[in-house]
Write an enzyme that holds these catalytic residues in place. Sequence first.
Site, mmCIF file in Angstrom:
data_model
loop_
_atom_site.group_PDB
_atom_site.id
_atom_site.type_symbol
_atom_site.label_atom_id
_atom_site.label_comp_id
_atom_site.label_asym_id
_atom_site.label_seq_id
_atom_site.Cartn_x
_atom_site.Cartn_y
_atom_site.Cartn_z
ATOM 1 N N LYS B 79 0.369 -1.448 0.263
ATOM 2 C CA LYS B 79 0.005 0.099 -0.204
ATOM 3 C C LYS B 79 0.940 1.632 -0.277
ATOM 4 O O LYS B 79 1.855 1.345 0.760
ATOM 5 C CB LYS B 79 -1.164 -0.061 1.179
ATOM 6 C CG LYS B 79 -2.086 1.230 1.537
ATOM 7 C CD LYS B 79 -2.990 0.561 2.626
ATOM 8 C CE LYS B 79 -3.667 1.821 2.624
ATOM 9 N NZ LYS B 79 -4.601 2.096 4.100
ATOM 10 N N SER B 154 -8.988 2.523 3.027
ATOM 11 C CA SER B 154 -8.307 3.052 2.396
ATOM 12 C C SER B 154 -7.546 1.479 2.042
ATOM 13 O O SER B 154 -6.864 2.101 0.812
ATOM 14 C CB SER B 154 -7.840 3.754 3.188
ATOM 15 O OG SER B 154 -6.834 2.789 4.187
ATOM 16 N N SER B 178 -9.400 0.009 7.993
ATOM 17 C CA SER B 178 -8.802 0.035 6.237
ATOM 18 C C SER B 178 -8.661 -0.791 5.432
ATOM 19 O O SER B 178 -8.405 -1.214 4.192
ATOM 20 C CB SER B 178 -7.186 1.369 6.340
ATOM 21 O OG SER B 178 -8.026 2.295 6.261
#
Lengths: 456, 456
Positions: B79, B154, B178
């Site tokens: 990420k 996220s 997330s």
Amino acid sequence: MTDLLDQGAAAIASAVRAGRTSARAVAEAAIARVEAKNKAITAIVDFDPAEARAAADAVDARRKQGFDGPILGVPYTVKDTTWVQGRRVTNGSLLWKDFRPPRDAIAVERLKAAGGVFLGMTNTPEMAAKGHTENKVYGPSRHPMNPAVTPGGSSGGAAAALAAGFTPIALGTDGGGSGRRPASHCGVIGLKTSAGAIPSPFGFGGAYGPLYGVTAPMGRSVADARVAFEVMAGPDRRDPHSVALLDVPPPSSPRIALSPRLGLNVAVDPDVMAAFDSAIARLRAAGWRIEEGDVAWPEGTSETAFSAVNQAASALLYGERHAKDKDLFGDNVAGLIERGRTVPGTDVVEAFRFADACARTVAQFFTEYDYLLTPTTACVSWPVEQVYPKVIENREVGPRGHAVFTPLFNLALVPGISIPCGSGRDGLPVGLQIVAPRLHDRPLLAMAQRAEAALA
Amino acid sequence: MTDLLDQGAAAIASAVRAGRTSARAVAEAAIARVEAKNKAITAIVDFDPAEARAAADAVDARRKQGFDGPILGVPYTVKDTTWVQGRRVTNGSLLWKDFRPPRDAIAVERLKAAGGVFLGMTNTPEMAAKGHTENKVYGPSRHPMNPAVTPGGSSGGAAAALAAGFTPIALGTDGGGSGRRPASHCGVIGLKTSAGAIPSPFGFGGAYGPLYGVTAPMGRSVADARVAFEVMAGPDRRDPHSVALLDVPPPSSPRIALSPRLGLNVAVDPDVMAAFDSAIARLRAAGWRIEEGDVAWPEGTSETAFSAVNQAASALLYGERHAKDKDLFGDNVAGLIERGRTVPGTDVVEAFRFADACARTVAQFFTEYDYLLTPTTACVSWPVEQVYPKVIENREVGPRGHAVFTPLFNLALVPGISIPCGSGRDGLPVGLQIVAPRLHDRPLLAMAQRAEAALA
């Protein structure tokens, strides 16, 4: 019996286990000492000899039915910040002057389950918030060697009770040095445990958050502090912050750093530094390899960098009561509340971020070293009428000037211990602090025992 | 080769280990998929096939010299919040649009050391601060099943990359759901690890503090998430918050609680609830004993009770930049900064105290139960043009209404996992969340594998 009380927790438990004495006889000896000496020092503040006798009798009765425990029949005290079911527990504050907790703290549960005998509650400054033990409920504690000086704080009552020989072990707390510094001032042992090593979900809580203020096993010897630690340590499902100690052996060739001024050029009284230097020389003579090494602290590091949290928390928790009735509070906590009313949120977040930066920096330091040695305090005990010494090493210092060596290691989450290492002005004790990586409490205790033997 | 990529991390590592294929051949298959499908979904945002090929060749060369590892030759994504040395890592923000980290995060170090092959960085909303993956650097990510809807966030890029079959495992993060929510939306696995289970001292840091936002192993199956977890978990001396998993076996007769609305009467869309109910019925049919049981949350519990911390932290960290150049920030982070400028310190302390109360309450719940089952999200994915759905179950909800099931378990420090459990509107995936006590990640993963098998 009196002698046995001075031989430590293991000797007492062994004698009770073997039937050579009884928990009751040990308790009577401890009670006699409290009755003879406590009035002059106000170390124990809530004391009920009948309850201590009943607890000892219960241990004896259970022993006869096969019960055993590592502190069988060993008397202990509990700091007046920590819940003991049914006792008067005030947190040093008029807010709780008649409070009797509905349950035991987990650490107390464990001391009881291990065969210990509760002797009494020990004095603390109001909400354990300063290094001088005095409050509006019980007044000041005094030093057993000299009632004109303070035993320090905030576990000042616990340290004084140990120094007076009331018990071999005591339950203190350490939120910024509260276990280590009074131990240093009184010539006993104070262990600041790793964050999470001893579960503590039940109690008053407080300003510091669940990681920074910890339970502090204290003792008259490292062996005694170690027994108390082993009884109280270990995770409990009820405390989400409790974690397991790391399963690491003590290093065979420990890398030991020496930081006499913490790398921050803090003021240290010459008598303290002389005792510390002499202790280091004796450790080197005993074969310890020690090199100079300072933590590379983050910018802005000082003993007050975390203050915004204490201030805002004090205002949040006690602001309304203070607005209604100022007389319930002492000057120190009142000052925290007043300042906390206007602290911006960004300052509080900054303080927590500083704490994390400290923790990371100390963790990085401990990739290079296994132990760190410093003085425990910047001066020896001071007159009981003064809240804090205003001058150290001819430099003017603030309220935390005497306490500079301890609180950064609370923020760093790591264990630290104070052991006696000599004496300074008026023969008052000086402490050596040894610090280790988080959850390395067992290697730290092993090292502290070696140091204690070398300095004896 | 394409099939092997879908068989998971263990099958790939096994084939590479046995010499039946090469890390390079696996990487070529993954690269081909990215080149074919990524443009439509913007899951991977920083992609250098030459670097992936070089990393794979290095693994092959080392394998020939005897090197092995649990993810030998397995491609993974990271990420865009997590440091990978030398890559472009933006945190979804124009503040870091050209940033290249000086070192790897420890989790990345460990993926590399275990034989993994870095494939690319995955998209995130600005500073990972919302449940919808879109930012000013790269624009929006889209759902692999339907580019008109969001993969959530996220870790939306990571979840979309997994659902698109680019890699078997992905490194996400989870600061409030997330990792779990985008996994739920995309039909893959997202594990929110216990606080401290995976070390993470090197990186951007952020608003949440070191315990609440954690590294999230993600995978196409529970087995894959488990392999990734085992590679990344375990204490490291450089991270003072890293701790050991508890050495506990999975309970033989687990006590399982069901909390379809979290005990807070939150809005849940009927299609999600129907899929969830059906999954619970299948688990019961498979022999699971499940009873209704809600956490007794502290007063004032809501998905926004921790907001003051995020707001004040955003103002502290980015307030000055925002005052100088508003265009560097998206609406969401700008809003946090604006609100954070005036948040009082007492509100921030209150938010941290709420977090601790949550943690203690959930810990108490887990003295009665071993696992808790809830939906992962309150609705399925929504149109990519909307930051969040404004209506759920015919009730108007705020920006976090879709996200109510996840953040309280971040504050509670406990592990939780989302596994697919059916589908809702337009065939979009629905996730089942399983939560366990802190540091019981291994029993949780074992239970999730059992659930995955029962729901297959």
